[in-house]
Design a protein around this motif. Structure first.
Motif, short mmCIF file in Angstrom:
data_model
loop_
_atom_site.label_atom_id
_atom_site.label_comp_id
_atom_site.label_asym_id
_atom_site.label_seq_id
_atom_site.Cartn_x
_atom_site.Cartn_y
_atom_site.Cartn_z
N ARG A 398 6.13 5.97 -38.84
CA ARG A 398 6.10 4.62 -38.28
C ARG A 398 5.77 4.60 -36.79
N THR A 399 5.37 5.74 -36.25
CA THR A 399 5.13 5.81 -34.81
C THR A 399 4.07 4.82 -34.36
N ASN A 400 2.92 4.80 -35.04
CA ASN A 400 1.84 3.91 -34.64
C ASN A 400 2.20 2.44 -34.87
N MET A 401 2.90 2.15 -35.96
CA MET A 401 3.31 0.77 -36.20
C MET A 401 4.30 0.33 -35.12
N ASN A 402 5.20 1.20 -34.75
CA ASN A 402 6.15 0.88 -33.69
C ASN A 402 5.41 0.54 -32.40
N ARG A 403 4.40 1.33 -32.08
CA ARG A 403 3.62 1.10 -30.85
C ARG A 403 2.87 -0.22 -30.94
N LEU A 404 2.29 -0.54 -32.10
CA LEU A 404 1.58 -1.80 -32.26
C LEU A 404 2.52 -2.99 -32.10
N LEU A 405 3.71 -2.90 -32.69
CA LEU A 405 4.67 -4.00 -32.57
C LEU A 405 5.11 -4.20 -31.12
N VAL A 406 5.29 -3.12 -30.40
CA VAL A 406 5.64 -3.24 -28.97
C VAL A 406 4.53 -3.98 -28.22
N ILE A 407 3.28 -3.62 -28.50
CA ILE A 407 2.16 -4.29 -27.82
C ILE A 407 2.13 -5.77 -28.19
N MET A 408 2.39 -6.09 -29.47
CA MET A 408 2.41 -7.49 -29.90
C MET A 408 3.49 -8.28 -29.16
N LEU A 409 4.63 -7.65 -28.94
CA LEU A 409 5.71 -8.32 -28.20
C LEU A 409 5.30 -8.60 -26.76
N HIS A 410 4.55 -7.69 -26.15
CA HIS A 410 4.08 -7.92 -24.80
C HIS A 410 3.06 -9.06 -24.77
N LEU A 411 2.21 -9.16 -25.79
CA LEU A 411 1.27 -10.28 -25.86
C LEU A 411 2.01 -11.60 -26.01
N LEU A 412 3.04 -11.61 -26.87
CA LEU A 412 3.86 -12.82 -27.02
C LEU A 412 4.49 -13.21 -25.69
N ASN A 413 4.99 -12.23 -24.98
CA ASN A 413 5.64 -12.48 -23.69
C ASN A 413 4.64 -13.05 -22.68
N LEU A 414 3.44 -12.47 -22.66
CA LEU A 414 2.42 -12.95 -21.74
C LEU A 414 2.07 -14.42 -22.00
N ILE A 415 1.96 -14.77 -23.29
CA ILE A 415 1.59 -16.14 -23.63
C ILE A 415 2.70 -17.11 -23.23
N THR A 416 3.96 -16.70 -23.40
CA THR A 416 5.05 -17.60 -23.01
C THR A 416 5.09 -17.83 -21.50
N ASN A 417 4.43 -16.97 -20.73
CA ASN A 417 4.42 -17.11 -19.27
C ASN A 417 3.14 -17.76 -18.75
N LEU A 418 2.25 -18.20 -19.66
CA LEU A 418 1.04 -18.88 -19.22
C LEU A 418 1.40 -20.24 -18.60
N PRO A 419 0.67 -20.66 -17.58
CA PRO A 419 0.93 -21.98 -17.01
C PRO A 419 0.63 -23.09 -18.03
N SER A 420 1.47 -24.10 -18.07
CA SER A 420 1.31 -25.20 -19.03
C SER A 420 0.15 -26.09 -18.65
#
Length: 585
Positions: A398-420
């Motif tokens: 599950r190493t690669n899946m774990n890494r992909l999920l971490v990256i997805m969480l960072h993308l989610l975080n970035l979007i939540t910080n976009l200016p409205s």
């Protein structure tokens, strides 16, 4: 936590006196635990070996009982190496005296990293000839390949270390052995451009063969050519040959469709067309990408690599639009031809996350127009598809899946910080975003130790995604988002921990994350496999001053605890749903 950092820093910096003085105050068992604790993924012994501090290495092993086989994460040339033992670290960094001591004190000379790289391969990579000889003389296996099938001979050829290549050949290293992708040492040598090593290989019986992508060593050498005047002269010669009137004219294949990422460029077919482009460096670079894709094909790693490399150069100049177009094209190519959650595809996703983070932080003050979130949404959409593709293929590793999920969480975080933005545009954007987040949660892909996205959103370790910082975790915004789209607040990992266990144990999430989980039904009294509940973790935490346990404890929870703690029979006597509820307590 503070004590562990003191020991780690002293070992990393080689402060032997400070280390001895500090550890004298502790018992033998406490010292043992301190020298085996990890900070930033590495133990004190690993960092001492990595930095060549022989005295510290000796003290940790001889006086503190440090295990010579321990493994951890270290960084070399900007890359994180997972599962590296002390001997591998010392060999990679070129610390001969540390290597000699570790081997003579019993370290396994063939112990590998998680990617199956040996200390011998590490020394071969960076050209540490004396260490290579010492390891071989102490029974290092020259034929152990890494997980990609690359041997010590291959890497020495690729890096241009003639002395090591010749030494390994004199030991009868398999000159025609193939990697997982079918390339040989001759391919690696041709790509690096080392004529002297190529002569050695041919003298020892190296054979010209195609790799799994149809590449011969000759093609590998030609692809390695750079954008200089010599390359242009060869290009002219090739066009003359194609259009020679004495022979049948060789037509170039017609493109199936124009590629917007290449600025809709079309390959030149005549000398006149070539001469007309020479003065335009940007057009010439697009021509190079077109030719490389046609010759190598989309499946070859060099095809997407050079597209991404060209995009990175545009980003360095502030032309993010061109960079994103090229990178999206390369990502689409990878997802269409590579196996799910491959390392190359994950590297592309990570590059996007790092780029978007840079645009939202350092670059946003240099432009008037705020960043358009549609590009992040498009990458997130591709990421959700990648999770879907790889979800059922990662049970063994599950190493690669774990890494992909971490990256997805960072993308989610970035979007939540976009200016409205105002009105309908913002509403439409957020609707698409929440749909993608919902789909990601619904897939229920699991990382290492079967953790969910919600577990990972509560972990500090999720911050460590690559060589450059992207977002910080634990993240209240991401936790709230995941809960809002239906993430299970009581999901259990392989150890039986819920996200609340993770948040309460870390004691870094703060009251807001804890209450967010509790308000969405997380159980304070749910036990993990060691019969520890989140409430136990919070006993010494300030959060208990503001979180009243009884507010989040129902009569049903109390009844389940009585049944569970008194080992009363209930299996088969209640519904399956209630069985699970009681077992959780």
């Amino acid at each position: 936590m503070e004590y562990r950092h003191v020991v780690y820093n002293a070992c990393r910096d080689g402060k032997i006196v400070r280390l001895k003085t500090y550890l004298e105050r502790y018992t033998k068992d406490e010292v043992f635990n301190l020298v085996h604790a990890k900070t930033n993924g590495a133990t004190p012994l690993i960092m001492a070996a990595r930095n060549g501090h022989l005295e510290v290495v000796k003290y940790l092993i001889e006086n503190c009982g440090a295990d010579k086989a321990q493994q951890g994460s270290v960084r070399f040339d900007g890359e994180t190496i997972e599962g590296a033992p002390p001997l591998w670290c010392a060999a990679a960094a070129g610390h001969y005296d540390v290597v000699k001591y570790l081997v003579e004190s019993g370290a396994d000379v063939n112990q590998t990293t998680y990617t199956n790289s040996t200390p011998l391969r590490a020394a071969s990579f960076d050209g540490h000839f004396e260490i290579v000889k010492f390891l071989v003389e102490n029974k290092a296996d020259i034929e152990i390949a890494n997980r990609h099938g690359h041997t010590c001979l291959m890497i020495a050829c690729y890096k241009g270390h003639k002395d090591i290549a010749e030494y390994l050949l004199n030991l009868n290293a398999q000159v025609n052995r193939k990697s997982v992708k079918g390339n040989t040492a001759l391919h690696d040598c041709a790509e690096s451009g080392s004529l002297e090593i190529m002569k050695l290989l041919l003298e020892r019986g190296a054979v010209m063969e195609k790799d799994s992508y149809g590449m011969t060593p000759l093609m590998a050498a030609s692809v390695a050519e750079t954008d200089n005047m010599a390359a242009i002269e060869v290009w002219r010669k090739a066009l003359r040959e194609r259009n020679c009137r004495k022979r049948r004219k060789l037509e170039k294949p017609k493109p199936k469709a124009l590629v917007p990422a290449y600025d809709n460029a079309v390959e030149v077919c005549t000398l006149a067309e070539l001469e007309g482009l020479i003065a335009d460096p940007d057009e010439m670079r697009m021509q190079a990408l077109l030719v490389r894709e046609r010759v190598l094909g989309p499946a070859h790693p060099d095809t997407s690599y050079f597209i991404r490399f060209r995009g990175a150069l545009y980003a360095d100049m502030g032309n993010f639009e061109r960079c994103i177009m090229l990178w999206q094209y390369a990502l689409d190519m990878q997802q269409s031809v590579l196996e799910p959650i491959s390392a190359m595809t994950l590297s592309s996703f990570l590059s996007f996350a790092e780029l978007f983070s840079f645009m939202l932080t350092e670059w946003r003050h240099k432009v008037e127009k705020p960043m358009d979130g549609k590009d992040i949404l498009e990458v997130l959409r591709r990421g959700v598809n990648e999770v879907r593709r790889g979800r059922d293929l990662c049970d063994a590793d599950r190493t690669n899946m774990n890494r992909l999920l971490v990256i997805m969480l960072h993308l989610l975080n970035l979007i939540t910080n976009l200016p409205s933005r105002e009105g309908v545009v913002q509403d439409s954007f957020m609707q698409v975003f929440h749909c993608l987040a919902y789909e990601l949660v619904r897939l229920d892909a699991r990382g290492l130790n079967l953790v969910t996205l919600l577990h990972m959103a509560c972990m500090r370790e999720t911050t460590n995604v690559g060589r450059y910082p992207v977002c910080s975790f634990p993240s209240l915004q991401v936790v709230n988002l995941l809960l809002e789209v239906g993430a299970d607040a009581n999901a259990r990992d392989q150890s039986g921990n819920t996200p609340l266990h993770i948040a309460s144990k870390a004691q870094l999430c703060g009251r807001n994350i804890l209450t967010a989980l509790l308000d969405h039904g997380a159980h304070l009294d749910a036990c993990n496999n060691e019969h520890v509940c989140a409430l136990d973790n919070l006993k010494n935490c300030d959060s208990l001053d503001v979180i009243c346990p009884m507010t989040y404890t129902s009569l049903q929870c109390l009844a389940a605890r009585v049944i569970s703690h008194n080992k009363l029979p209930f299996i088969g006597l209640v519904s399956p749903k209630l069985e699970y509820f009681i077992q959780m307590h």
